[in-house]
Design a protein around this motif. Sequence first.
Motif, PDB file in Angstrom:
ATOM      1  N   GLY A 264      14.227  44.785   5.884  1.00 42.27           N
ATOM      2  CA  GLY A 264      12.949  45.089   6.325  1.00 42.27           C
ATOM      3  C   GLY A 264      13.075  46.493   7.015  1.00 42.27           C
ATOM      4  N   ILE A 265      12.046  47.340   7.068  1.00 43.05           N
ATOM      5  CA  ILE A 265      11.887  48.508   7.673  1.00 43.05           C
ATOM      6  C   ILE A 265      11.451  48.378   9.022  1.00 43.05           C
ATOM      7  CG2 ILE A 265      11.222  50.973   7.551  1.00 43.05           C
ATOM      8  CD1 ILE A 265      13.245  50.023   5.407  1.00 43.05           C
ATOM      9  N   GLU A 266      12.090  48.900  10.261  1.00 42.67           N
ATOM     10  CA  GLU A 266      11.572  48.798  11.621  1.00 42.67           C
ATOM     11  C   GLU A 266      10.112  49.402  11.603  1.00 42.67           C
ATOM     12  OE1 GLU A 266      12.733  51.035  15.695  1.00 42.67           O
ATOM     13  OE2 GLU A 266      14.397  50.793  14.405  1.00 42.67           O
ATOM     14  N   GLY A 267       9.213  48.566  12.234  1.00 41.75           N
ATOM     15  CA  GLY A 267       7.972  49.079  12.392  1.00 41.75           C
ATOM     16  C   GLY A 267       7.190  48.659  11.285  1.00 41.75           C
ATOM     17  N   GLU A 268       7.515  47.771  10.159  1.00 44.48           N
ATOM     18  CA  GLU A 268       6.738  47.344   9.174  1.00 44.48           C
ATOM     19  C   GLU A 268       7.151  45.664   9.130  1.00 44.48           C
ATOM     20  OE1 GLU A 268       7.383  49.198   5.398  1.00 44.48           O
ATOM     21  OE2 GLU A 268       7.264  51.151   6.064  1.00 44.48           O
ATOM     22  N   SER A 269       6.187  45.077   8.680  1.00 38.71           N
ATOM     23  CA  SER A 269       6.275  43.476   8.932  1.00 38.71           C
ATOM     24  C   SER A 269       6.844  42.988   7.602  1.00 38.71           C
ATOM     25  CB  SER A 269       4.868  42.699   9.352  1.00 38.71           C
ATOM     26  OG  SER A 269       3.941  43.253   8.488  1.00 38.71           O
ATOM     27  N   ASP A 270       6.744  43.649   6.409  1.00 35.69           N
ATOM     28  CA  ASP A 270       7.120  43.418   5.164  1.00 35.69           C
ATOM     29  C   ASP A 270       8.560  43.253   5.008  1.00 35.69           C
ATOM     30  OD1 ASP A 270       4.457  43.286   4.254  1.00 35.69           O
ATOM     31  OD2 ASP A 270       4.438  45.533   3.739  1.00 35.69           O
ATOM     32  N   LEU A 271       9.121  42.313   4.146  1.00 33.19           N
ATOM     33  CA  LEU A 271      10.283  42.109   3.666  1.00 33.19           C
ATOM     34  C   LEU A 271      10.369  42.359   2.419  1.00 33.19           C
ATOM     35  CD1 LEU A 271      11.630  38.838   5.337  1.00 33.19           C
ATOM     36  CD2 LEU A 271      12.137  41.109   6.109  1.00 33.19           C
ATOM     37  N   TRP A 272      11.682  42.991   1.832  1.00 35.30           N
ATOM     38  CA  TRP A 272      11.496  43.390   0.539  1.00 35.30           C
ATOM     39  C   TRP A 272      12.982  42.894   0.118  1.00 35.30           C
ATOM     40  CZ3 TRP A 272       8.204  46.779  -1.548  1.00 35.30           C
ATOM     41  CH2 TRP A 272       7.165  47.343  -0.986  1.00 35.30           C
ATOM     42  N   ILE A 273      13.234  42.731  -1.392  1.00 39.25           N
ATOM     43  CA  ILE A 273      14.151  42.292  -2.032  1.00 39.25           C
ATOM     44  C   ILE A 273      14.719  43.368  -2.978  1.00 39.25           C
ATOM     45  CG2 ILE A 273      13.187  41.026  -3.716  1.00 39.25           C
ATOM     46  CD1 ILE A 273      15.474  38.822  -3.461  1.00 39.25           C
ATOM     47  N   ALA A 274      16.127  43.847  -2.974  1.00 37.59           N
ATOM     48  CA  ALA A 274      16.340  44.766  -3.823  1.00 37.59           C
ATOM     49  C   ALA A 274      17.448  44.004  -4.788  1.00 37.59           C
ATOM     50  CB  ALA A 274      17.293  46.101  -3.355  1.00 37.59           C
ATOM     51  N   ASP A 275      17.124  44.071  -6.164  1.00 39.69           N
ATOM     52  CA  ASP A 275      18.190  43.398  -7.147  1.00 39.69           C
ATOM     53  C   ASP A 275      18.948  44.692  -7.831  1.00 39.69           C
ATOM     54  OD1 ASP A 275      19.424  42.728  -9.404  1.00 39.69           O
ATOM     55  OD2 ASP A 275      18.123  41.041  -9.898  1.00 39.69           O
ATOM     56  N   LEU A 276      20.129  44.941  -7.103  1.00 41.02           N
ATOM     57  CA  LEU A 276      21.045  45.987  -7.599  1.00 41.02           C
ATOM     58  C   LEU A 276      21.205  46.012  -8.858  1.00 41.02           C
ATOM     59  CD1 LEU A 276      23.131  46.202  -4.137  1.00 41.02           C
ATOM     60  CD2 LEU A 276      20.725  47.148  -4.727  1.00 41.02           C
ATOM     61  N   GLY A 277      21.449  44.939  -9.668  1.00 42.98           N
ATOM     62  CA  GLY A 277      21.840  44.619 -11.053  1.00 42.98           C
ATOM     63  C   GLY A 277      20.669  45.038 -11.915  1.00 42.98           C
ATOM     64  N   ALA A 278      19.400  44.768 -11.753  1.00 40.69           N
ATOM     65  CA  ALA A 278      18.298  45.155 -12.439  1.00 40.69           C
ATOM     66  C   ALA A 278      17.558  46.365 -12.117  1.00 40.69           C
ATOM     67  CB  ALA A 278      17.387  43.956 -12.213  1.00 40.69           C
ATOM     68  N   GLY A 279      18.164  46.833 -10.953  1.00 40.36           N
ATOM     69  CA  GLY A 279      17.443  48.067 -10.451  1.00 40.36           C
ATOM     70  C   GLY A 279      16.096  48.104 -10.001  1.00 40.36           C
ATOM     71  N   THR A 280      15.648  46.985  -9.319  1.00 42.16           N
ATOM     72  CA  THR A 280      14.428  46.593  -8.933  1.00 42.16           C
ATOM     73  C   THR A 280      14.395  46.751  -7.426  1.00 42.16           C
ATOM     74  OG1 THR A 280      14.412  44.416  -9.280  1.00 42.16           O
ATOM     75  CG2 THR A 280      14.010  45.760 -11.255  1.00 42.16           C
TER      76      THR A 280
ATOM     77  N   ALA B 161      11.521  40.769  14.107  1.00 42.20           N
ATOM     78  CA  ALA B 161      10.132  40.999  14.463  1.00 42.20           C
ATOM     79  C   ALA B 161       9.996  41.311  16.147  1.00 42.20           C
ATOM     80  CB  ALA B 161       9.072  40.101  13.982  1.00 42.20           C
ATOM     81  N   ALA B 162      10.915  40.648  16.751  1.00 42.86           N
ATOM     82  CA  ALA B 162      11.197  40.727  18.133  1.00 42.86           C
ATOM     83  C   ALA B 162      11.988  42.107  18.545  1.00 42.86           C
ATOM     84  CB  ALA B 162      11.745  39.433  18.800  1.00 42.86           C
ATOM     85  N   GLY B 163      12.443  42.793  17.692  1.00 49.61           N
ATOM     86  CA  GLY B 163      13.383  43.916  17.738  1.00 49.61           C
ATOM     87  C   GLY B 163      14.713  43.813  17.646  1.00 49.61           C
ATOM     88  N   THR B 164      15.205  42.719  17.133  1.00 52.23           N
ATOM     89  CA  THR B 164      16.695  42.408  16.972  1.00 52.23           C
ATOM     90  C   THR B 164      16.880  43.133  15.644  1.00 52.23           C
ATOM     91  OG1 THR B 164      16.577  40.360  17.894  1.00 52.23           O
ATOM     92  CG2 THR B 164      18.558  40.729  16.614  1.00 52.23           C
ATOM     93  N   THR B 165      18.211  43.647  15.300  1.00 53.79           N
ATOM     94  CA  THR B 165      18.687  44.416  14.228  1.00 53.79           C
ATOM     95  C   THR B 165      19.735  43.307  13.715  1.00 53.79           C
ATOM     96  OG1 THR B 165      18.231  46.465  14.885  1.00 53.79           O
ATOM     97  CG2 THR B 165      20.067  46.040  13.102  1.00 53.79           C
ATOM     98  N   ILE B 166      19.373  42.959  12.364  1.00 54.93           N
ATOM     99  CA  ILE B 166      20.402  41.894  11.709  1.00 54.93           C
ATOM    100  C   ILE B 166      21.071  42.568  10.559  1.00 54.93           C
ATOM    101  CG2 ILE B 166      20.639  39.628  10.629  1.00 54.93           C
ATOM    102  CD1 ILE B 166      17.609  40.142  12.674  1.00 54.93           C
ATOM    103  N   VAL B 167      22.593  42.472  10.439  1.00 52.18           N
ATOM    104  CA  VAL B 167      23.221  43.052   9.583  1.00 52.18           C
ATOM    105  C   VAL B 167      24.291  41.919   9.037  1.00 52.18           C
ATOM    106  CG1 VAL B 167      24.993  44.970   8.896  1.00 52.18           C
ATOM    107  CG2 VAL B 167      22.813  45.325  10.459  1.00 52.18           C
ATOM    108  N   LYS B 168      24.459  41.784   7.617  1.00 51.13           N
ATOM    109  CA  LYS B 168      25.564  41.039   7.126  1.00 51.13           C
ATOM    110  C   LYS B 168      25.652  41.377   5.774  1.00 51.13           C
ATOM    111  CE  LYS B 168      26.640  36.272   6.177  1.00 51.13           C
ATOM    112  NZ  LYS B 168      26.450  34.872   6.137  1.00 51.13           N
ATOM    113  N   GLY B 169      26.916  41.713   5.652  1.00 50.77           N
ATOM    114  CA  GLY B 169      27.455  42.162   4.520  1.00 50.77           C
ATOM    115  C   GLY B 169      27.140  43.790   3.842  1.00 50.77           C
TER     116      GLY B 169
END
Length: 72
Positions: free
Chosen positions: A8-24, A44-52
């Motif tokens: 997700g991008i800060e300031g936007e509510s949408d979530l996205w999925i990137a399939d790196l193998g398919a390039g989509t 949404a409350a301002g926390t940054t979550i990073v895993k992997g």
Amino acid sequence: MANVVVFGIEGESDLWIADLGAGTVSKIGKPTQGELATVDKLRAAGTTIVKGVNLAVTAQSSASVAGGFMDG
């Protein structure tokens, strides 16, 4: 190695999925249950979550990335 990244991008509510193998990249629906719903509420409350992920930077365009310019 992971083949799929959810982000997700800060300031936007949408979530996205990137399939790196398919390039989509696709927008995904708002999660309503499970761990993804929990972390989506946290972000949404301002926390940054990073895993992997060891590099993630927003940029204005792909041309700016090719030129080495990243937003801070």
